[in-house]
Design a protein around this motif. Structure first.
Motif, PDB file in Angstrom:
ATOM      1  N   ALA A  21       0.863  -1.185   0.000  1.00  0.00           N
ATOM      2  CA  ALA A  21       0.000   0.000   0.000  1.00  0.00           C
ATOM      3  C   ALA A  21       0.894   1.228   0.000  1.00  0.00           C
ATOM      4  O   ALA A  21       2.006   1.195   0.543  1.00  0.00           O
ATOM      5  N   PRO A  22       0.433   2.314  -0.587  1.00  0.00           N
ATOM      6  CA  PRO A  22       1.252   3.532  -0.578  1.00  0.00           C
ATOM      7  C   PRO A  22       1.413   4.066   0.848  1.00  0.00           C
ATOM      8  O   PRO A  22       0.466   4.036   1.637  1.00  0.00           O
ATOM      9  N   ALA A  23       2.600   4.509   1.173  1.00  0.00           N
ATOM     10  CA  ALA A  23       2.844   5.100   2.496  1.00  0.00           C
ATOM     11  C   ALA A  23       1.887   6.264   2.710  1.00  0.00           C
ATOM     12  O   ALA A  23       1.684   7.087   1.817  1.00  0.00           O
ATOM     13  N   GLY A  24       1.277   6.291   3.876  1.00  0.00           N
ATOM     14  CA  GLY A  24       0.347   7.354   4.203  1.00  0.00           C
ATOM     15  C   GLY A  24      -1.039   7.182   3.620  1.00  0.00           C
ATOM     16  O   GLY A  24      -1.929   7.985   3.873  1.00  0.00           O
ATOM     17  N   GLY A  25      -1.243   6.130   2.839  1.00  0.00           N
ATOM     18  CA  GLY A  25      -2.544   5.945   2.211  1.00  0.00           C
ATOM     19  C   GLY A  25      -3.099   4.543   2.370  1.00  0.00           C
ATOM     20  O   GLY A  25      -3.956   4.124   1.600  1.00  0.00           O
ATOM     21  N   THR A  26      -2.629   3.830   3.377  1.00  0.00           N
ATOM     22  CA  THR A  26      -3.042   2.436   3.537  1.00  0.00           C
ATOM     23  C   THR A  26      -4.550   2.288   3.669  1.00  0.00           C
ATOM     24  O   THR A  26      -5.172   1.493   2.955  1.00  0.00           O
ATOM     25  N   LEU A  27      -5.164   3.025   4.581  1.00  0.00           N
ATOM     26  CA  LEU A  27      -6.599   2.862   4.817  1.00  0.00           C
ATOM     27  C   LEU A  27      -7.444   3.278   3.623  1.00  0.00           C
ATOM     28  O   LEU A  27      -8.576   2.825   3.466  1.00  0.00           O
TER      29      LEU A  27
END
Length: 178
Positions: free
Chosen positions: A137-143
């Motif tokens: 998942a992209p860092a800072g954008g997991t959720l």
């Protein structure tokens, strides 16, 4: 005696708050020894002479009886956690992406997640075994990632839980050192 890692689903999020000291206390009358909680996010390592299925059912019943919620856990031997960590092709630390492992107590449910995940163009998935799937998942954008939203659906609640790869490494280290 076998060393186990127990991964709890959905505690300390969504209104189910359990202090790790209370969890450890609730488990004291179970056929488990060397019980240790890790990271306040539902990770427990322990020893038991029971099979993984018996550890799972006993652990879930204890949680339901002690804390009054529909509890689900995934139970793996310490050795299996080590194998899954070693099989993960993604880095534990990276500035642009985070590596996760979704663990399942139901291989068919994980098969379904893999199929649904492959339909999402924006996720990289690697099946680690019948009970585990690694993904990025992209860092800072997991959720906000499409696959994270997919794994959070109620359909998967009873059979899966997800951990950051760094957490899985800490659990492996703790479970193998019991």
């Amino acid at each position: 005696m076998e060393n186990y890692a127990v991964f709890l689903r959905g505690i300390n999020v969504g209104g189910i708050n359990i202090k790790m000291a209370d969890l450890k206390s609730a488990l004291k009358d179970q056929p488990f020894s060397q019980v240790k909680t890790l990271l306040a996010s539902g990770n427990v390592v322990l020893q038991s002479g029971l099979t993984p299925a018996k550890v799972k059912s006993g652990f879930e019943k204890c949680l339901r009886d002690s804390f009054g919620y529909d509890a689900w856990v995934v139970v793996l031997t310490a050795g299996r956690v080590g194998e899954l960590v070693a099989a993960c092709p993604y880095p534990a630390d990276d500035k642009s992406t985070h590596s996760y492992v979704t663990l399942a107590s139901d291989a068919a449910m994980l098969d379904e997640l893999v199929e649904a995940g492959h339909a999402l163009d924006s996720v990289e998935l690697t099946r680690l075994g019948p009970e585990a799937l690694a993904w990025l998942a992209p860092a800072g954008g997991t959720l906000d990632s499409p696959f994270s939203k997919l794994t959070a659906k109620a359909r998967y609640k009873a059979g899966t839980t997800t951990r950051n790869l760094r957490t899985l490494i800490k659990v492996k280290d703790a479970a193998t050192s019991l």
